[in-house]
Design a protein around this motif. Structure first.
Motif, PDB file in Angstrom:
ATOM      1  N   GLY A  30      -6.603   0.102 -18.555  1.00 52.81           N
ATOM      2  CA  GLY A  30      -5.740  -0.242 -17.439  1.00 52.81           C
ATOM      3  C   GLY A  30      -5.755   0.794 -16.338  1.00 52.81           C
ATOM      4  N   GLU A  31      -6.466   1.890 -16.556  1.00 55.31           N
ATOM      5  CA  GLU A  31      -6.550   2.959 -15.560  1.00 55.31           C
ATOM      6  C   GLU A  31      -7.906   2.983 -14.860  1.00 55.31           C
ATOM      7  N   GLY A  32      -8.830   2.158 -15.305  1.00 55.54           N
ATOM      8  CA  GLY A  32     -10.189   2.214 -14.775  1.00 55.54           C
ATOM      9  C   GLY A  32     -10.354   1.484 -13.459  1.00 55.54           C
ATOM     10  N   GLY A  33     -11.485   1.772 -12.808  1.00 54.12           N
ATOM     11  CA  GLY A  33     -11.760   1.162 -11.521  1.00 54.12           C
ATOM     12  C   GLY A  33     -11.943  -0.338 -11.597  1.00 54.12           C
ATOM     13  N   THR A  34     -12.632  -0.818 -12.633  1.00 51.49           N
ATOM     14  CA  THR A  34     -12.852  -2.263 -12.777  1.00 51.49           C
ATOM     15  C   THR A  34     -11.527  -3.007 -12.854  1.00 51.49           C
ATOM     16  N   TYR A  35     -10.613  -2.459 -13.669  1.00 57.30           N
ATOM     17  CA  TYR A  35      -9.293  -3.084 -13.795  1.00 57.30           C
ATOM     18  C   TYR A  35      -8.578  -3.107 -12.450  1.00 57.30           C
ATOM     19  N   ASN A  36      -8.595  -1.982 -11.744  1.00 51.38           N
ATOM     20  CA  ASN A  36      -7.876  -1.889 -10.475  1.00 51.38           C
ATOM     21  C   ASN A  36      -8.414  -2.872  -9.442  1.00 51.38           C
ATOM     22  N   PHE A  37      -9.744  -2.989  -9.371  1.00 51.93           N
ATOM     23  CA  PHE A  37     -10.325  -3.916  -8.406  1.00 51.93           C
ATOM     24  C   PHE A  37      -9.992  -5.363  -8.745  1.00 51.93           C
ATOM     25  N   LEU A  38     -10.182  -5.732 -10.022  1.00 48.38           N
ATOM     26  CA  LEU A  38      -9.932  -7.109 -10.423  1.00 48.38           C
ATOM     27  C   LEU A  38      -8.446  -7.457 -10.363  1.00 48.38           C
ATOM     28  N   TYR A  39      -7.590  -6.479 -10.692  1.00 44.97           N
ATOM     29  CA  TYR A  39      -6.150  -6.734 -10.604  1.00 44.97           C
ATOM     30  C   TYR A  39      -5.738  -6.960  -9.148  1.00 44.97           C
ATOM     31  N   SER A  40      -6.377  -6.245  -8.231  1.00 50.79           N
ATOM     32  CA  SER A  40      -6.087  -6.446  -6.807  1.00 50.79           C
ATOM     33  C   SER A  40      -6.404  -7.872  -6.392  1.00 50.79           C
ATOM     34  N   LEU A  41      -7.521  -8.392  -6.905  1.00 51.45           N
ATOM     35  CA  LEU A  41      -7.879  -9.776  -6.608  1.00 51.45           C
ATOM     36  C   LEU A  41      -6.875 -10.736  -7.241  1.00 51.45           C
ATOM     37  N   GLY A  42      -6.562 -10.531  -8.515  1.00 49.52           N
ATOM     38  CA  GLY A  42      -5.665 -11.438  -9.224  1.00 49.52           C
ATOM     39  C   GLY A  42      -4.245 -11.437  -8.687  1.00 49.52           C
ATOM     40  N   ASP A  43      -3.763 -10.264  -8.307  1.00 48.28           N
ATOM     41  CA  ASP A  43      -2.365 -10.158  -7.875  1.00 48.28           C
ATOM     42  C   ASP A  43      -2.170 -10.515  -6.405  1.00 48.28           C
ATOM     43  N   SER A  44      -3.259 -10.564  -5.650  1.00 43.64           N
ATOM     44  CA  SER A  44      -3.131 -10.754  -4.200  1.00 43.64           C
ATOM     45  C   SER A  44      -2.413 -12.045  -3.836  1.00 43.64           C
ATOM     46  N   ALA A  45      -2.742 -13.149  -4.510  1.00 47.77           N
ATOM     47  CA  ALA A  45      -2.125 -14.428  -4.171  1.00 47.77           C
ATOM     48  C   ALA A  45      -0.635 -14.428  -4.456  1.00 47.77           C
ATOM     49  N   PHE A  46      -0.199 -13.627  -5.416  1.00 47.66           N
ATOM     50  CA  PHE A  46       1.223 -13.566  -5.767  1.00 47.66           C
ATOM     51  C   PHE A  46       1.964 -12.576  -4.869  1.00 47.66           C
ATOM     52  N   TYR A  47       1.368 -11.434  -4.645  1.00 50.35           N
ATOM     53  CA  TYR A  47       1.989 -10.430  -3.791  1.00 50.35           C
ATOM     54  C   TYR A  47       2.179 -10.963  -2.373  1.00 50.35           C
ATOM     55  N   PHE A  48       1.172 -11.675  -1.879  1.00 46.99           N
ATOM     56  CA  PHE A  48       1.205 -12.188  -0.507  1.00 46.99           C
ATOM     57  C   PHE A  48       1.586 -13.663  -0.447  1.00 46.99           C
ATOM     58  N   LEU A  49       2.411 -14.121  -1.369  1.00 52.58           N
ATOM     59  CA  LEU A  49       2.879 -15.501  -1.340  1.00 52.58           C
ATOM     60  C   LEU A  49       3.564 -15.866  -0.022  1.00 52.58           C
TER      61      LEU A  49
END
Length: 465
Positions: free
Chosen positions: A140-159
């Motif tokens: 959960g601290e790695g770069g891959t997680y951070n990048f993919l989480y940014s993609l996944g969370d974007s639609a919810f954060y910017f609802l």
């Protein structure tokens, strides 16, 4: 194109269409006069599952390929200006006046439908990431997680900006104004830090319990609804033509944004919290009753296109509390339907039913139950209510066991990752969901093996004749 022409002709022609949109499986028409539609002809047309008239909408159920049929209808009928997905159409035209509840359902459907696929996709990404980190496959601290989480969370954060854009289409406000209103609500000044956001023009501002408007639903929809009314009914009538280009949006945005922070936002947040509290209270008093009621009636709500009324509450629960029980209570629905379709597929001797069953099963696995409902279980009535009972029992069991949903994900098997707690990395609740939903499949399958009956051969032959 042939199916498109048949649909246009039998909904009363293009002049009888006020607006048209579509969801996962249905074409949704707002007609000038539903009496002009040839419903029985449409129901008997190959390529159409059934026709539903509910919530002030005339819905032609197509199946998973509805986007292609929608595009064909728009092209053949030259209905670009009446496409609700493109901001066309006028729900306020002549025809049957909608009740407040039906109007609400229409709003929710129109606002969420255009980006529902992307929303579910982002939910799946978040859920899978939570699952992978829970079983220590990914850090959960790695770069891959951070990048993919940014993609996944974007639609919810910017609802708010997403909903601002789609709501503007619904309420006939310029889309860019709706987008700007949503962007303003999630601007960094309003999301935390050392900025003073306690007052606006000396008038106190009360932020939502979560501290900001990220991931919120109701405030931006009400804000855009007010902005559309304010601009179209007042601002455009008083601003001189020579300065309308910039003066109209200037006045609309400033007045709406201020009122959103002073009144609309706090009131909407209060309403959302009350609704969430009501469902939470029912759950705390009797989780069995909560799960039973939502689980049993979910398919019936889907049948009438009314299931959208619970979606904002579920999203609000996820935003305010970080967890939801409504999505838990209805999870068994898809699997009960899938199991029933498998049973009907094996038990039935009817060639048409056997041809419909594979597609219904595949759709059910992916979480889309309309083909199963309208093609197989509902026409026979008894299978439909047997699946309602199974999903109701499943909802009662899961709510009793304290299962929570932690994010909006996909449907069917793609909903599983939503039950992994991303904070505690606890996947035990997901395992319970998997077990219970598999039992739903088995129960639906066995119930139809035991009780399903084809129509009598004589009846089928008569119908065929």
């Amino acid at each position: 194109d042939g199916l498109a022409r048949i649909i246009i002709q039998n909904v009363g022609g293009k002049d009888n269409i006020k607006s048209i949109t579509h969801c996962v499986t249905r074409l949704r028409f707002n007609l000038v006069d539903e009496g002009k539609a040839n419903t029985e002809i449409l129901k008997g047309t190959d390529g159409i599952v059934t026709v539903i008239q509910s919530g002030g909408q005339y819905m032609v159920v197509i199946g998973n390929h509805v986007p292609q049929v929608f595009d064909a209808v728009i092209s053949v009928g030259h209905l670009e200006s009446k496409s609700a997905l493109a901001g066309g159409g006028d729900d306020a035209g002549t025809g049957e006046k909608q009740s407040p509840f039906n109007a609400f359902i229409s709003i929710i459907t129109s606002v969420f439908t255009p980006f529902l696929g992307a929303l579910c996709a982002c939910g799946i990404i978040k859920g899978v990431l939570a699952l992978l980190t829970a079983i220590n496959v990914m850090s959960g601290e790695g770069g891959t997680y951070n990048f993919l989480y940014s993609l996944g969370d974007s639609a919810f954060y910017f609802l708010p900006p997403i909903l601002g854009f789609t709501a503007a289409k619904k309420f006939k406000l310029p889309e860019m104004e709706g987008l700007v209103l949503g962007l303003a609500l999630v601007y960094p000044y309003l999301t935390g830090g050392d900025y003073d956001i306690t007052n606006l023009f000396g008038i106190p501002v009360s932020m939502p319990p979560s501290g900001n408007y990220t991931s919120s639903v109701i405030p931006i929809i009400l804000s855009v609804a007010f902005a559309a009314w304010f601009e179209n009914k007042i601002v455009k009538k008083i601003v001189p033509d020579v300065i309308k280009l910039f003066a109209v949006p200037l006045i609309t945005l400033i007045v709406t944004f201020c009122l959103t922070l002073w009144i609309i936002g706090p009131v909407a947040s209060l309403i959302a919290n009350i609704l969430a509290l009501v469902f939470s209270t029912i759950n705390s008093v009797s989780p069995v009753l909560m799960g039973l009621v939502v689980g049993f009636f979910w398919q019936i709500l889907v049948m009438f296109g009314l299931h959208w009324s619970l979606v904002p509450i579920a999203l609000s629960n996820l935003q305010t509390a970080g967890e939801d029980i409504i999505l838990v209570a209805m999870i068994g629905t898809t699997f009960a339907q899938t199991g029933a379709c498998l049973g009907i597929w094996l038990k039935s001797r009817d060639k048409k039913i056997k041809s419909l069953a594979p597609a219904a099963v595949i759709s059910g696995i992916a979480g889309v139950t309309e083909p199963a409902i309208y093609g197989l279980t509902l026409p026979k009535k008894a299978p439909f209510f047997r699946t309602c009972a199974i999903s109701g029992v499943a909802g009662a069991i899961l709510c009793t066991m304290g299962v929570k949903c932690y994010q909006m994900a996909g449907m069917g098997i793609f909903a599983y990752p939503a039950y992994v707690n991303s904070e505690t990395k606890d996947a035990s609740k997901m395992i319970l969901v998997v077990i219970v939903t598999l039992i739903c499949v088995v129960a639906g399958f066995i119930s139809e093996l035991l009780f399903y009956k084809d129509d009598a051969p004589a009846k089928k032959e008569k119908a065929a004749a």
